[in-house]
Write a protein that holds these residues in place. Structure first.
Motif, PDB file in Angstrom:
ATOM      1  N   VAL A 214     -18.431 -27.713 -25.016  1.00  0.00           N
ATOM      2  CA  VAL A 214     -18.726 -26.807 -24.010  1.00  0.00           C
ATOM      3  C   VAL A 214     -18.268 -26.280 -23.152  1.00  0.00           C
ATOM      4  O   VAL A 214     -18.059 -25.662 -22.326  1.00  0.00           O
ATOM      5  N   ARG A 215     -16.646 -25.216 -23.325  1.00  0.00           N
ATOM      6  CA  ARG A 215     -15.889 -24.319 -22.836  1.00  0.00           C
ATOM      7  C   ARG A 215     -16.456 -23.580 -22.911  1.00  0.00           C
ATOM      8  O   ARG A 215     -17.574 -22.865 -23.315  1.00  0.00           O
ATOM      9  N   GLU A 216     -15.873 -22.678 -22.271  1.00  0.00           N
ATOM     10  CA  GLU A 216     -16.151 -21.075 -21.926  1.00  0.00           C
ATOM     11  C   GLU A 216     -15.561 -20.297 -23.130  1.00  0.00           C
ATOM     12  O   GLU A 216     -15.099 -20.517 -24.225  1.00  0.00           O
ATOM     13  N   ASP A 217     -16.471 -19.067 -23.398  1.00  0.00           N
ATOM     14  CA  ASP A 217     -16.650 -17.968 -24.164  1.00  0.00           C
ATOM     15  C   ASP A 217     -14.884 -18.538 -24.414  1.00  0.00           C
ATOM     16  O   ASP A 217     -14.586 -18.303 -25.728  1.00  0.00           O
ATOM     17  N   GLU A 218     -14.483 -17.596 -23.386  1.00  0.00           N
ATOM     18  CA  GLU A 218     -13.178 -17.000 -24.128  1.00  0.00           C
ATOM     19  C   GLU A 218     -11.562 -18.316 -24.686  1.00  0.00           C
ATOM     20  O   GLU A 218     -10.956 -17.906 -25.465  1.00  0.00           O
ATOM     21  N   GLU A 219     -12.153 -19.260 -24.425  1.00  0.00           N
ATOM     22  CA  GLU A 219     -11.716 -20.436 -24.913  1.00  0.00           C
ATOM     23  C   GLU A 219     -12.170 -20.739 -26.272  1.00  0.00           C
ATOM     24  O   GLU A 219     -10.925 -21.203 -27.438  1.00  0.00           O
ATOM     25  N   VAL A 220     -12.793 -21.168 -26.394  1.00  0.00           N
ATOM     26  CA  VAL A 220     -14.076 -21.103 -27.701  1.00  0.00           C
ATOM     27  C   VAL A 220     -13.154 -20.071 -28.901  1.00  0.00           C
ATOM     28  O   VAL A 220     -13.400 -19.692 -29.802  1.00  0.00           O
TER      29      VAL A 220
ATOM     30  N   ILE B  46     -13.960 -26.389 -33.942  1.00  0.00           N
ATOM     31  CA  ILE B  46     -13.926 -27.477 -34.790  1.00  0.00           C
ATOM     32  C   ILE B  46     -15.147 -26.534 -35.473  1.00  0.00           C
ATOM     33  O   ILE B  46     -16.632 -26.282 -35.259  1.00  0.00           O
ATOM     34  N   PRO B  47     -15.134 -26.900 -36.579  1.00  0.00           N
ATOM     35  CA  PRO B  47     -16.140 -26.308 -37.519  1.00  0.00           C
ATOM     36  C   PRO B  47     -16.741 -27.543 -37.679  1.00  0.00           C
ATOM     37  O   PRO B  47     -17.354 -27.606 -37.710  1.00  0.00           O
TER      38      PRO B  47
ATOM     39  N   GLU C 241      -9.161 -28.971 -38.817  1.00  0.00           N
ATOM     40  CA  GLU C 241      -9.069 -27.416 -38.688  1.00  0.00           C
ATOM     41  C   GLU C 241     -10.311 -26.242 -37.498  1.00  0.00           C
ATOM     42  O   GLU C 241     -11.198 -27.945 -37.157  1.00  0.00           O
ATOM     43  N   THR C 242      -9.816 -26.113 -38.092  1.00  0.00           N
ATOM     44  CA  THR C 242     -10.244 -25.460 -36.514  1.00  0.00           C
ATOM     45  C   THR C 242     -10.600 -23.831 -36.604  1.00  0.00           C
ATOM     46  O   THR C 242     -10.323 -23.096 -37.753  1.00  0.00           O
ATOM     47  N   ILE C 243     -11.797 -22.696 -36.561  1.00  0.00           N
ATOM     48  CA  ILE C 243     -12.538 -21.799 -36.649  1.00  0.00           C
ATOM     49  C   ILE C 243     -12.338 -21.128 -35.973  1.00  0.00           C
ATOM     50  O   ILE C 243     -12.578 -21.634 -33.971  1.00  0.00           O
TER      51      ILE C 243
ATOM     52  N   TYR D 216      -9.345 -36.043 -24.594  1.00  0.00           N
ATOM     53  CA  TYR D 216      -8.813 -36.029 -24.486  1.00  0.00           C
ATOM     54  C   TYR D 216      -9.483 -34.136 -25.631  1.00  0.00           C
ATOM     55  O   TYR D 216      -8.123 -33.688 -24.986  1.00  0.00           O
ATOM     56  N   GLY D 217     -10.305 -34.224 -25.865  1.00  0.00           N
ATOM     57  CA  GLY D 217     -10.616 -32.885 -26.398  1.00  0.00           C
ATOM     58  C   GLY D 217      -9.778 -32.143 -27.056  1.00  0.00           C
ATOM     59  O   GLY D 217      -9.529 -33.040 -28.303  1.00  0.00           O
ATOM     60  N   MET D 218      -9.947 -30.686 -26.920  1.00  0.00           N
ATOM     61  CA  MET D 218      -9.484 -30.093 -27.791  1.00  0.00           C
ATOM     62  C   MET D 218      -7.950 -30.122 -28.219  1.00  0.00           C
ATOM     63  O   MET D 218      -6.778 -29.260 -29.256  1.00  0.00           O
ATOM     64  N   THR D 219      -7.254 -30.274 -27.068  1.00  0.00           N
ATOM     65  CA  THR D 219      -5.940 -30.627 -26.485  1.00  0.00           C
ATOM     66  C   THR D 219      -5.405 -31.052 -27.067  1.00  0.00           C
ATOM     67  O   THR D 219      -3.890 -31.718 -28.170  1.00  0.00           O
ATOM     68  N   ALA D 220      -5.924 -32.596 -28.216  1.00  0.00           N
ATOM     69  CA  ALA D 220      -5.742 -33.610 -29.313  1.00  0.00           C
ATOM     70  C   ALA D 220      -5.922 -33.200 -30.231  1.00  0.00           C
ATOM     71  O   ALA D 220      -5.958 -33.946 -31.533  1.00  0.00           O
ATOM     72  N   TRP D 221      -7.161 -32.394 -30.387  1.00  0.00           N
ATOM     73  CA  TRP D 221      -7.899 -32.138 -31.688  1.00  0.00           C
ATOM     74  C   TRP D 221      -6.526 -31.693 -33.285  1.00  0.00           C
ATOM     75  O   TRP D 221      -5.634 -30.841 -32.907  1.00  0.00           O
TER      76      TRP D 221
END
Length: 99
Positions: free
Chosen positions: A24-30, A35-36, A96-98, A88-93
């Motif tokens: 649910v983050r904004e476009d610039e964050e994504v 997450i794949p 792998e990310t795409i 904690y979201g993506m700060t704790a991920w």
């Protein structure tokens, strides 16, 4: 509201579970990576796009730190959609990310 840690989510992904993950983050964050397999629906659009989600499924909501995904869960649960907040979201991920 149910919740899960990023590590627990990663374990479920690695175990091959078919999960519905919504970022649910904004476009610039994504644009920096997600997450794949996740679907992107910015928080501001969640209420208007509830009809895209299957009420018989469970959705894992993720944002940068967990606050916006918790807000998305409240919106979805209010509309009869089952969801789990990724704490904690993506700060704790650490997975792998795409981009």
């Amino acid at each position: 509201m149910n919740s899960i840690t990023p590590d627990e989510l990663q374990q479920r992904i690695e175990a091959g579970e078919d999960l519905n993950i919504i970022d649910v983050r904004e476009d610039e964050e994504v644009a920096a990576g997600m997450i794949p397999g996740a679907k992107h629906i910015p928080l501001g659009e969640v209420a208007d796009r509830v009809d895209e989600l299957d009420a018989d499924q469970e959705y894992y909501m993720v944002c940068r730190g967990g606050r916006r995904s918790a807000m998305a869960c409240e919106i979805l649960e209010g509309n009869g959609v089952k969801c789990v907040n990724v704490e904690y979201g993506m700060t704790a991920w650490k997975g792998e990310t795409i981009a």
